[in-house]
Design a protein around this motif. Structure first.
Motif, mmCIF file in Angstrom:
data_model
loop_
_atom_site.group_PDB
_atom_site.id
_atom_site.type_symbol
_atom_site.label_atom_id
_atom_site.label_comp_id
_atom_site.label_asym_id
_atom_site.label_seq_id
_atom_site.Cartn_x
_atom_site.Cartn_y
_atom_site.Cartn_z
ATOM 1 N N TYR A 48 0.842 -1.193 0.000
ATOM 2 C CA TYR A 48 0.000 0.000 0.000
ATOM 3 C C TYR A 48 0.881 1.248 0.000
ATOM 4 O O TYR A 48 1.697 1.456 0.903
ATOM 5 C CB TYR A 48 -0.897 -0.046 1.238
ATOM 6 C CG TYR A 48 -1.971 1.001 1.298
ATOM 7 C CD1 TYR A 48 -2.964 1.066 0.331
ATOM 8 C CD2 TYR A 48 -2.011 1.922 2.332
ATOM 9 C CE1 TYR A 48 -3.969 2.020 0.398
ATOM 10 C CE2 TYR A 48 -3.018 2.876 2.410
ATOM 11 C CZ TYR A 48 -3.989 2.918 1.437
ATOM 12 O OH TYR A 48 -4.977 3.862 1.500
ATOM 13 N N ARG A 67 -6.788 -2.391 -4.756
ATOM 14 C CA ARG A 67 -7.628 -1.471 -3.992
ATOM 15 C C ARG A 67 -7.019 -0.086 -4.046
ATOM 16 O O ARG A 67 -5.863 0.100 -4.421
ATOM 17 C CB ARG A 67 -7.776 -1.918 -2.546
ATOM 18 C CG ARG A 67 -6.538 -1.699 -1.690
ATOM 19 C CD ARG A 67 -6.850 -2.053 -0.245
ATOM 20 N NE ARG A 67 -5.736 -1.815 0.644
ATOM 21 C CZ ARG A 67 -5.762 -0.934 1.643
ATOM 22 N NH1 ARG A 67 -6.837 -0.203 1.858
ATOM 23 N NH2 ARG A 67 -4.730 -0.772 2.426
ATOM 24 N N GLN A 70 -10.099 3.173 -0.320
ATOM 25 C CA GLN A 70 -11.138 2.356 0.299
ATOM 26 C C GLN A 70 -10.547 0.972 0.537
ATOM 27 O O GLN A 70 -9.698 0.524 -0.212
ATOM 28 C CB GLN A 70 -12.354 2.275 -0.615
ATOM 29 C CG GLN A 70 -12.947 3.625 -0.944
ATOM 30 C CD GLN A 70 -13.980 3.548 -2.053
ATOM 31 O OE1 GLN A 70 -14.294 2.487 -2.564
ATOM 32 N NE2 GLN A 70 -14.493 4.699 -2.431
ATOM 33 N N GLU A 71 -10.989 0.303 1.540
ATOM 34 C CA GLU A 71 -10.418 -1.000 1.866
ATOM 35 C C GLU A 71 -11.092 -2.147 1.131
ATOM 36 O O GLU A 71 -10.916 -3.302 1.481
ATOM 37 C CB GLU A 71 -10.415 -1.201 3.378
ATOM 38 C CG GLU A 71 -9.472 -0.224 4.064
ATOM 39 C CD GLU A 71 -9.247 -0.543 5.520
ATOM 40 O OE1 GLU A 71 -9.416 -1.697 5.933
ATOM 41 O OE2 GLU A 71 -8.886 0.394 6.253
ATOM 42 N N TYR A 73 -11.362 -4.616 -1.947
ATOM 43 C CA TYR A 73 -10.510 -5.166 -3.000
ATOM 44 C C TYR A 73 -11.360 -5.549 -4.207
ATOM 45 O O TYR A 73 -12.476 -6.032 -4.061
ATOM 46 C CB TYR A 73 -9.772 -6.406 -2.492
ATOM 47 C CG TYR A 73 -8.634 -6.073 -1.557
ATOM 48 C CD1 TYR A 73 -7.363 -5.833 -2.052
ATOM 49 C CD2 TYR A 73 -8.837 -5.999 -0.182
ATOM 50 C CE1 TYR A 73 -6.317 -5.530 -1.205
ATOM 51 C CE2 TYR A 73 -7.787 -5.692 0.680
ATOM 52 C CZ TYR A 73 -6.536 -5.465 0.155
ATOM 53 O OH TYR A 73 -5.499 -5.158 0.997
#
Length: 117
Positions: A48, A67, A70-71, A73
């Motif tokens: 990330y 992603r 926002q978390e 996927y």
């Protein structure tokens, strides 16, 4: 984050010079560009981070997940292209492995040649 496709079905038949092939155009830029190939093995991850410049990830083989801030996927697979704007947070991971080309340039505009997914 935007999703595009560069698969064969989105390509154009080329016949000039007695040629017979299909080309899916990706980008055209006068700005400098960095192009690399990434190999994610089983359980591989591109951690990330923020995109330093606009970035286009082209999935050549395999499948995985991407992603942004926002978390959530999203599944990606061969023929998918994922575009992140400059400063956009993002991550890519794969359970089974994937191979991808990454193109980074200040003047990327994938919508010029590729269809949205």
């Amino acid at each position: 984050m935007k999703f595009y496709q560069f698969s064969k079905v989105h390509g154009k038949n080329i016949s000039q010079f007695n040629s017979k092939f299909i080309m899916s155009r990706i980008i055209n830029t006068d700005a400098s560009a960095s192009i690399g190939c990434m190999y994610l093995e089983e359980n591989g991850i591109i951690g990330y981070h923020q995109a330093v410049v606009p970035q286009l990830l082209l999935i050549l083989d395999g499948e995985g997940y991407v992603r942004n801030e926002q978390e959530q996927y999203f599944k990606v697979q061969t023929g998918d292209a994922i575009f992140w704007e400059k400063d956009e947070w993002h991550e890519t991971k794969s359970d089974k492995g994937l191979t991808a080309i990454v193109i980074e340039s200040e003047q990327l505009n994938p919508a010029t040649f590729m269809a949205l997914k």
